[in-house]
Design an enzyme around this catalytic site. Sequence first.
Site, mmCIF file in Angstrom:
data_model
loop_
_atom_site.group_PDB
_atom_site.id
_atom_site.type_symbol
_atom_site.label_atom_id
_atom_site.label_comp_id
_atom_site.label_asym_id
_atom_site.label_seq_id
_atom_site.Cartn_x
_atom_site.Cartn_y
_atom_site.Cartn_z
ATOM 1 C CE LYS A 54 48.618 25.907 40.561
ATOM 2 N NZ LYS A 54 48.927 27.164 39.789
ATOM 3 C CD GLN A 98 51.820 27.454 37.031
ATOM 4 O OE1 GLN A 98 50.808 26.651 37.677
ATOM 5 N NE2 GLN A 98 52.680 27.994 37.983
ATOM 6 C CG ASP A 121 46.106 32.557 39.131
ATOM 7 O OD1 ASP A 121 46.184 32.099 40.334
ATOM 8 O OD2 ASP A 121 47.080 32.282 38.262
#
Length: 300
Positions: A54, A98, A121
């Site tokens: 990422k 994460q 997200d």
Amino acid sequence: MSADIIDGKAFAATIRGKVADHVKALHDEHGLVPGLAVVLVGEDPASQVYVRNKGKQTEEAGMASFEHRLPAETSEEDLLALIARLNAAPAVHGILVQLPLPDHIDEAKVINAIDVAKDVDGFHISNVGLLATGQKALVPCTPLGCLMLLRDRLGALSGLDAVVVGRSNIVGKPMAHLLLRDSCTVTVAHSRTRDLAQVCRRADILVAAVGRPEMIPGDWIKPGATVIDVGINRIPAPERGEGKTRLVGDVHFESAAQVAGAITPVPGGVGPMTIACLLANTVTACCRAHGLVEPEGLTA
Ligand code: NDP
């Protein structure tokens, strides 16, 4: 019939190119640099690889990447304090924590502490609600990637029968909402669905997000259907040598490709779209934060 193979790797590269163009324009015209902060708690090897990728792709697109690697024993309080700092940081437009988090940390509490406008997200309860009610939201990256692949392949999706197998919060449910928003007739199937084969056979669009290797065979697929295989399953591959493995999807690719009109492979289908959509969401969040026009083709 032999299906077209949907090249998610190539399409993701196109999306990243559009993101990079937009990032350049934001910089040249407004002096802005979109910033993505990624927070990793603990040393899970798979998560470390994701976070590294990422960060790399964020920088390649011309954006600022902020990595926060915290030890596994980090307290919930300390993590929430970091989130508060990132929420307040003007250079940070997107925040991603994460998952999974260590057991002693309440995942929902942490996700819902992220500023809704920076929740790239799309897991914050407010973004979930905005998507479900058809309002402007930040949309979870994997289903957004699937939607982009479908629109690219099919154009307008209105009126098509879509079946989503799987009802998770990160893939199945947001996928169903996105398809509904594009006026598909949507069925969501799950582990309690009766006669799954028959349900799948009516799908013009079949999205498989189950996590069971090759469970959907070709004879469950309507001839000509578009099949999006989200599943990523590692299975033994003794033919490649002792102890070797390979990745397969939730769809039995060889038999499905005989029947479908188009199908995503695993790997190389949906997978590469997820990070591309994370970058797209970060640019979208940056534009919204500054009241600027959103990039075309990068949002739902
Ligand atoms: P979850 O385990 O959270 O959800 C799986 C869903 O599948 C559940 O809704 C479950 O039903 C349903 N299910 C399980 N068994 C069956 C069955 N026999 N018949 C019908 N439905 C069944 O998984 P995720 O949604 O998180 O992920 C799904 C797959 O997608 C995984 O392989 C994952 O690795 C992959 N994935 C890939 C991503 C990417 O490409 N970047 C990103 C995210 C996920 P029930 O609710 O009834 O238990």
